[in-house]
Structure formats: structure tokens, C-alpha cells
Design a protein around this motif. Structure first.
Motif, PDB file in Angstrom:
ATOM      1  N   LEU A   1      -6.593  -9.223   1.690  1.00  0.00           N
ATOM      2  CA  LEU A   1      -7.303  -8.945   2.946  1.00  0.00           C
ATOM      3  C   LEU A   1      -8.320 -10.050   3.237  1.00  0.00           C
TER       4      LEU A   1
ATOM      5  N   SER B   1       0.824  -1.216   0.000  1.00  0.00           N
ATOM      6  CA  SER B   1       0.000   0.000   0.000  1.00  0.00           C
ATOM      7  C   SER B   1       0.855   1.262   0.000  1.00  0.00           C
TER       8      SER B   1
ATOM      9  N   VAL C   1      -7.109  -5.980  -1.816  1.00  0.00           N
ATOM     10  CA  VAL C   1      -8.432  -6.381  -1.304  1.00  0.00           C
ATOM     11  C   VAL C   1      -8.535  -7.906  -1.220  1.00  0.00           C
TER      12      VAL C   1
ATOM     13  N   SER D   1      -4.173  -2.764  -6.631  1.00  0.00           N
ATOM     14  CA  SER D   1      -5.206  -2.393  -5.660  1.00  0.00           C
ATOM     15  C   SER D   1      -6.179  -3.538  -5.423  1.00  0.00           C
TER      16      SER D   1
END
Length: 288
Positions: free
Chosen positions: A196, A56, A193, A189
Motif C-alpha cells: 500500500l 486480501s 501494508v 498481512s
């Protein structure tokens, strides 16, 4: 400027990675008193913090750099991304120092400690009574954590910058389609996600109860993340890229379709998974 920005980001990534790891080591040790499941969850989440931090931070700084450099270059996508390529090089240069510096500490101290401790004083390997063991542990932290963090950031930044430069010499670069040109950043990106969600699978949905359950949990995590990332890449590809576009290949114009790009991403994903499993099969003690 891009080189310095990449170097600073790489140093920050390595430093924060070491901070996280040194805190996590103590916490994992304490959790191990409760059992392997609690220790695994703590260790995995700590590693996830470092991984998310690297990705990130690199993504954010690269995006901000693109926007700021864009104010100078205006509509010159090719010139913009050619200058941005220094970002990845700066990250790799710092990774070299972290790897080499940590490696010197680790190997020199490790060999010295083992020779002196075992031969002269009959002290077991990695015994806390031997001061050189401390230097060995410092080297492990610098080389394996700070060096690895900088190395991962360098690889991540370089591959992203290369993909961005390729995107800039396409027709959607000429049409100033920002979403299409930033396709590599969108893929990264989406990967954040996906990871996660995968972290929740590894630590919350599937509980590790024995030492033998650690390796299967990690393998399952790899398979789940690869499958989810394939779906995410498909969505991002058809949402960001036009159905057809032109690539300028050394003066020649070639028609490319968006599903061709997705196919390349998917092949890279699954090839990486296959290489990982193959390497583990031929190097692990678990197999003949």
C-alpha cells in the motif's frame, strides 16, 4: 471442504480481476489523452486493486477457514493444517482451467485471424474489421487476467498452507501459540501494508512524465517494496515468534532461533528481486 473453498475463492478472484481489468482498460485509454503520466497512474492503480483483492481475499478466507476448522480439531494443530492444505490445491486446479481455456482462445483465434486476415484479405494484424480479433482479445482477458489472477492466488495459497503446516509441527504449535503458528499469515498481512505504501510511491510521490520513465518507476517500486518488506518481516518475526523453539524433523528435535526464520524470509525476498532484474537484463530489448 478446504479444496472447494480454495476453488471458489480462485474463481471469484479471476472473475473480479477480469471485471477490474476491462473497466481499467477503457479508463487508461481515456487518461492517455492527457499524457503518459496519467495513463500510467490509472493502469498501475488498477493493477494494484486486483493485486490487493487477490491477496486480501485469499488471506481473509484462509484465516476464517482456520478458525472454523479449529472448532472441530480443537488443539490438533497438525491435523488442522494438514486438512487446510487442500485450500491451495483447489486454487491451483481452477488456475489450470483459466490458463488453458484462455490460452486456447488466444492462440487459436490469434493464429486464425492473422492467417485469414493477412493472407486472404490483406488486413493488418489486430485490425477491428477482422471478427477473429475479438476472440483473440477475449482469450487475452481470460488467460492473462482471469488465468493469471487464479494462478497467483493458487501459488499464494499453496505456499502459505505449506508454511502453516511446517509451523504446526514446531514446539510453539505444541504450546498452542496462535500468533507464532500464524506467522505466515502475519507476514502476508505486513506485505499488504508495505505494498500500500509502495503504491503511493509509484503513483503519487514519483510522477512518470515520459514513456522512458515507466520502467525506472517500476524498478524503483520493486526495490522500495523489498526494502520495506525486509524491515516489516524483521518486526513481525521478533514480535510473533519466541526467541528459541523446537522443530520436530522426522523424530529428531532441532533448536531453531527466530532470527534464522527471518533470515530465510529476507533471502527469499532479495533473491526474488535479483532473479527479476537478471531476467530483465538478459531478455529486454534495452540491453545488448
Amino acid at each position: 471442504m478446504a479444496f472447494l473453498l480454495g476453488a471458489v475463492t480462485s474463481v471469484v478472484s479471476g472473475f473480479l480481476g477480469m471485471r477490474i481489468a476491462t473497466f481499467a482498460n477503457a479508463r487508461t485509454t481515456l487518461e492517455a489523452r492527457r499524457g503518459i503520466g496519467a495513463a500510467f497512474a490509472t493502469a498501475f492503480r488498477s493493477g494494484a486493486v486486483m493485486g490487493f483483492l487477490l491477496s486480501s481475499l485469499g488471506l481473509l478466507v484462509l484465516y476464517v477457514a482456520i478458525k472454523l476448522f479449529g472448532l472441530y480439531y480443537h488443539d490438533d494443530w497438525e491435523g488442522l493444517y494438514e486438512s487446510i492444505t487442500g485450500y491451495g490445491l483447489g486454487g491451483s486446479s481452477m488456475a489450470l482451467f483459466g490458463r488453458v481455456g484462455g490460452g486456447i482462445y488466444t492462440k487459436a483465434a490469434d493464429v486464425g485471424a492473422d492467417l485469414v486476415g493477412k493472407v486472404e484479405r490483406n488486413i493488418p494484424e489486430d485490425d477491428p474489421r477482422n471478427p477473429a480479433v475479438i476472440a483473440d482479445n477475449v482469450g487475452d482477458n481470460v488467460g492473462d487476467i482471469a488465468g493469471m489472477g487464479s494462478d497467483l492466488f493458487g501459488s499464494y495459497a499453496e505456499s502459505t498452507c505449506a508454511a502453516l503446516f511446517v509451523a504446526s509441527i514446531s514446539s510453539f504449535g505444541a504450546d498452542h501459540d496462535f500468533a507464532a503458528v500464524c506467522y505466515p499469515l502475519l507476514i502476508s498481512s505486513a506485505g499488504l501494508v508495505v505494498c500500500l505504501v509502495t503504491t503511493l510511491f509509484a503513483t503519487d510521490f514519483f510522477k512518470v512524465k515520459t514513456v522512458r520513465g515507466v520502467a525506472p518507476a517500476l524498478k524503483l517500486q520493486l526495490i522500495i517494496s523489498t526494502a520495506l518488506m525486509t524491515v516489516a518481516a524483521l518486526v513481525v518475526t521478533f514480535a510473533a515468534l519466541p526467541a528459541k523453539f523446537t522443530m520436530f524433523d522426522f523424530g529428531e528435535q532441532k533448536q531453531v532461533k527466530n532470527w534464522h526464520v527471518f533470515f530465510c524470509v529476507a533471502i527469499g525476498l532479495w533473491a526474488g528481486l535479483a532473479i527479476g532484474f537478471t531476467t530483465e537484463y538478459f531478455t529486454s530489448n534495452a540491453y545488448r
